[in-house]
Design an enzyme around this catalytic site. Structure first.
Site, PDB file in Angstrom:
ATOM      1  N   MET A 345       0.846  -1.190   0.000  1.00  0.00           N
ATOM      2  CA  MET A 345       0.000   0.000   0.000  1.00  0.00           C
ATOM      3  C   MET A 345       0.877   1.235   0.000  1.00  0.00           C
ATOM      4  SD  MET A 345      -2.869   1.461  -0.086  1.00  0.00           S
ATOM      5  CE  MET A 345      -2.980   3.247  -0.134  1.00  0.00           C
ATOM      6  N   GLU A 380       4.826   0.733  -6.023  1.00  0.00           N
ATOM      7  CA  GLU A 380       4.447   1.638  -4.930  1.00  0.00           C
ATOM      8  C   GLU A 380       5.186   2.971  -5.019  1.00  0.00           C
ATOM      9  OE1 GLU A 380       1.872   0.682  -3.434  1.00  0.00           O
ATOM     10  OE2 GLU A 380       2.039  -1.349  -4.236  1.00  0.00           O
ATOM     11  N   GLU A 402      -4.026   3.025 -10.665  1.00  0.00           N
ATOM     12  CA  GLU A 402      -3.410   1.698 -10.572  1.00  0.00           C
ATOM     13  C   GLU A 402      -2.886   1.208 -11.918  1.00  0.00           C
ATOM     14  OE1 GLU A 402      -2.520   0.457  -7.971  1.00  0.00           O
ATOM     15  OE2 GLU A 402      -3.785   1.372  -6.440  1.00  0.00           O
TER      16      GLU A 402
END
Length: 942
Positions: A345, A380, A402
């Site tokens: 994340m 990330e 994304e």
């Protein structure tokens, strides 16, 4: 590249004619769409008007009467800053619970007069202040109205505050709340992770806010457009370390409520969204370079964080150059957590990972583990700019966030490891992967209308293959036809314009258009790309080299399926075409084979007339190396999938393509072939025709197995090339699966040697997964119990993951049923691994019916404990249903949906619909093709 022009069917479709005539057109970007069809329907987009939203199927839902019954925040209030104090307790209280307490003061501006405050709050016990759930004050001379009433609206996750008067537009106010929450092990919001080190149970307080879980940590305006500055203070046990998004400014020991604690105060964040916040308290250690890598102390002391540290610095420098923008923050921390639901994340300044995605042990971990660390870190870090610095306004455009990171992760990883040729792998891991989903009638456009994505489960559902992999494929295509330097200039312009703010995806088109005005394009970037963004699916482009016709058609896995979702473009696309003829890129004459979509830069399938297919087949069988490696994978993948879409008369030619695999040695074509052949295995491995398929595949894989036995000196050396190491794994895995006796003897002997001396594992890390699986499949309870013991003793996460997957390979039903029971016991299998474990069992032909029965019987429990919003929940549905190919299984699946309508499917709702569609397609395909294909394999295996 030669200049091109743009054609349509109404103009006769420019020919790509072979034979005596020269190829008359060189097309750099070809628009192959049916103007006649669109003229009849008169879509406004065809007159040069850019459509700005996707068309969706209308749904009948009752319209909420009150503002707090809607899931979206009103636009009357806008947060400016938060002052948040949290205190997680790492020991259970008198009620046997882990809890946290906290206070939050949010400063907000009133944009429109209103007598209502809605702020998100979920599963928090709010302390009453003068009988109300919050206290409201005015700042800068503003006089706040008094609170009339307050309550928690559980369904929409709001704290509702009604006022006796209206807030004034342009004025600043502050809302204070005090609260308590459970530090649960549910992997959401502010949660608890546990691990054992040196026999001692240790607890970590950590967080996962994306997409809608910040409201579980503190009351907040929990939408991505509601950016604010966050002032964070954490109280924590003495001897532990507190981390958050910013640098720590002050760390002092103090006493709070009679407890000796440490207080850590952090620098204010930049203006950011709530979903990017992170709070962590642990006794972890770290390694430091240009960044810090945090993990369990033992993992750090063993050097498991060193590889991530070594690649992070170079990748950050690459992205700074690529974006032409400096890293926006004062520090960069990355931390590996024992319990984490997703892979990683992108919390701004404090990125969280599963241990398998950040830690690497050079003695135990495989080349695949190393590549995973590289690509996940690259993904990330890409978000630090694209997604964090500039954030999409709402979750309906998640694909751009994304999809972009999923594309440029290959660029970042390639910079860190240039010898891997990793950019080629996007074809396997994204393009081919998403083709399988996007060919369904139940697919969806990249961008949905905002009103389609409201509820938390609907938001979680957007975290799917379409958003990640199709987003990556489409952006790669855009970068290819604009060229990478032009694409990067547009990105830099976009990021600098919208830094610390929010956008919609068309803002990126505006900035790309600015830097492409000198290029010859058939239309604006908006009009070209909206066809790929606002309608689902993709085309199959058919080229007839005998008459020069080019046509396109919406490709569907089941050509008889009904597409209910309308499109403003009638399912036609602007298609970039780049080709090779007779082995020469963009050649324009001669009678050789024609190969379109060079290096698979476009997001579409290609079909040809039979004569050209035969020429390509002949080239593969005579000298396959003339065709680029990516396009060999493309030919295999297109051929298999077009075969599903066509009658058997033409299918023999597609099966014939697999003959050349006898001489193929490269990983990417073999991996493409195996993934497609796996469909045959799934359809046939429960039926009488499986033996013929297995015999043919054994014949094709044996030369590859022998090739690697030779170049590794009878398995004593490691192949030099990165992709060769992967293909060695394929050779052993597929050889054992198809019954190559030398392979089965090899894997059993290695595993037995390990069992005799558990402290010395003779199996190379690259080969562990396939060796473990095959040895356990061939063995019994002794092998299974040994692997289980080694799993429980494993201290390296990647080793534990290999063993956990291999345990599902046993052929003993009672062991599989026991393992399924373990999967829902957190004392045996971590919650983060529960659904993956069930999926692993389902991938086993013996385990599939057991897993399906288990899921049906436990659905309510699995859904409530593991999955309503879980990113991996749709994967579970896909795994247990992917072999379904009978009317009985289809009936069961529909009954399962009906029986659990009251429970729901959460983020797996779309996956359930797609499972029904795929099962129907499988039934049709097996009925029409099974006997013909088995006959072909029988004749070819003699």
């Amino acid at each position: 590249m030669a200049k091109g022009f743009y054609v349509s069917k109404s103009l006769g479709l420019v020919g790509l004619v072979t034979g005596a005539a020269a190829l008359v057109t060189i097309v750099a970007l070809s628009v192959v769409y049916d103007r006649e069809k669109t003229r009849n329907t008169k879509s406004p987009a065809d007159d040069g008007v850019t459509a700005t939203m996707a068309v969706s199927i209308s749904t009948t839902q009752s319209v909420p009467k009150d503002p707090w019954d809607h899931y979206r925040l009103p636009d009357a209030l806008s947060p400016v800053s938060y002052n948040i104090t949290l205190w997680p307790r790492l020991q259970v209280n008198q009620d046997g619970l882990y809890i946290f307490t906290g206070q939050s003061a949010v400063v907000f501006e009133c944009k429109k007069p209103t007598d209502l405050i809605l702020i998100h709050s979920n599963k928090l016990n709010l302390t009453l202040i003068n009988g109300r759930h919050a206290r409201l004050t005015g700042l800068g001379g503003a006089t706040p109205p008094t609170i009339k009433d307050s309550w928690l609206q559980v369904e929409t996750e709001f704290l509702v505050i009604q006022l006796n008067g209206k807030l004034s537009a342009g004025k600043i106010y502050m809302l204070f709340t005090e609260f308590k929450g459970e530090l649960a092990d549910d992997l959401e919001g502010f949660y608890r992770s546990e691990y054992t080190e040196d026999g001692v149970l240790k607890v970590v307080a950590t967080s996962q806010m994306q997409p809608t879980y910040a409201r579980k940590a503190f009351p907040c305006f929990d939408e991505p457009a509601m950016k604010a500055v966050f002032h964070i203070t954490l109280f924590h046990d003495r001897g532990t370390v507190a981390l958050s998004n910013g640098r720590d400014l002050e760390t002092i020991n103090t006493t709070k409520d009679g407890f000796e604690v440490t207080m850590t105060r952090f620098e204010p964040t930049e203006r950011m969204s709530t979903y990017l916040l992170a709070f962590i308290v642990s006794d972890f250690d770290h390694v430091t370079g240009s960044v810090r890598i945090w993990a369990r102390r033992k993992a750090v002391s063993e050097g498991q964080g060193d590889y991530a540290l070594n690649v992070t610095g170079p990748m950050l420098r690459f992205y700074e150059k690529y974006y032409n923008t400096s890293y926006p923050l004062s520090k960069s921390d990355q931390i590996a957590l024992p319990d984490f639901n997703a892979g990683a994340m992108e919390n701004w300044g404090l990125i969280t990972y599963r241990e398998t995605a950040l830690l690497f042990d050079s003695e135990i971990s495989s080349v695949g583990n190393k590549e995973r660390v590289t690509t996940v870190v690259a993904h990330e870090l890409a978000h630090m700019w694209f997604g964090n610095l500039v954030t999409l306004r709402w979750w309906n455009d998640l694909w751009l966030n994304e999809g972009f990171a999923s594309y440029v992760e290959y660029l970042g990883a390639d910079y860190a490891e240039p010898t891997w040729n990793i950019k080629e792998q996007i074809i396997l891991y994204d393009v081919h992967k998403v083709f399988a989903v996007d060919a369904l009638a139940s697919s969806h456009p990249l961008s949905r209308k905002e009103e389609e994505v409201n509820r938390p489960a609907e938001i979680s559902e957007m975290f799917n293959t379409i958003s990640y992999s199709k987003g990556a494929a489409v952006l790669r295509m855009l970068s290819e036809f604009l060229t990478e330097p032009v694409f990067a200039r547009g990105l830099s312009s976009y990021l600098n314009k919208f830094a610390f703010n929010n956008t919609v995806y068309t803002d990126l088109w505006d900035h790309l258009q600015k830097v492409t005005n000198q290029q010859e394009l058939p239309d604006t970037v908006h009009n070209i790309m909206n066809r790929w963004v606002l309608q689902m699916g993709f085309p199959v482009v058919t080229i007839d080299t005998t008459n020069g016709k080019i046509t396109q058609k919406h490709f569907l896995l089941d050509p008889d399926s009904v597409v209910e979702r309308p499109s403003p473009y009638n399912y036609t696309w602007f298609v970039p075409i780049k080709w090779m003829k007779g082995g020469v890129e963009q050649e324009t004459s001669g009678s050789e084979w024609l190969l379109v979509n060079l290096k698979m830069s476009g997001y579409y399938r290609v079909n040809y007339n039979l004569e050209n297919w035969e020429r390509l087949l002949n080239q593969l069988n005579t000298d396959h190396l003339v065709i680029p490696v990516i396009n060999r994978a493309q030919i295999l993948d297109d051929a298999f999938n077009l075969m599903i879409d066509m009658i058997w008369i033409l299918n023999t030619m597609y099966c014939n393509i697999t003959r050349y695999l006898y001489q193929e040695r490269d990983y990417i074509p073999w991996e493409s072939a195996i993934r497609n052949l796996n469909y045959y295995i799934l359809m046939f491995d429960r039926g009488p025709g499986y033996g013929a398929l297995q015999a043919y595949l054994k014949k094709q894989i044996t030369p590859l197995f022998e090739h690697f036995r030779t170049i590794t000196a009878n398995w004593t050396k490691v192949p030099v090339g990165h992709n060769d190491q992967y293909n060695q794994i394929n050779a052993i895995s597929f050889a054992c699966m198809t019954g190559v006796e030398a392979c089965r003897v090899l894997t059993r002997s290695w595993f037995r040697e390990w069992m005799r001396n558990p402290h010395r594992n003779p199996i190379h890390p690259n080969l562990k997964s396939t060796v473990y699986c095959n040895a356990i499949a061939a063995g019994g309870v002794e092998e299974w119990d040994f692997a289980w013991m080694m799993l429980k003793n494993a201290t390296v996460a990647t080793e534990a993951a290999k063993l956990r997957g291999a345990l599902a390979c046993t052929k003993a039903p009672w062991l599989l049923n026991r393992y399924l029971e373990y999967s829902l016991d957190p004392a045996q299998i971590r919650k983060q691994d529960a659904t993956a474990t069930i999926s692993n069992v389902a991938s086993n032909v013996v385990g599939m019916p057991l897993a399906w029965a288990f899921v049906r019987a436990r659905w309510s429990y699995i859904f409530s404990e593991y999955g309503g919003g879980s990113f991996s929940f749709s994967n579970l549905i896909n795994a247990v249903t992917r072999r379904f190919s009978t009317e009985f299984e289809l009936k069961q699946l529909k009954q399962f949906k009906e029986d659990n309508a009251h429970v729901g499917s959460g983020s797996g709702t779309l996956a359930l619909e797609q499972a029904i569609e795929k099962t129907s397609a499988n039934i049709r395909w097996v009925a029409e093709n099974q006997q013909h294909i088995i006959n072909w394999f029988t004749s070819e295996s003699r």
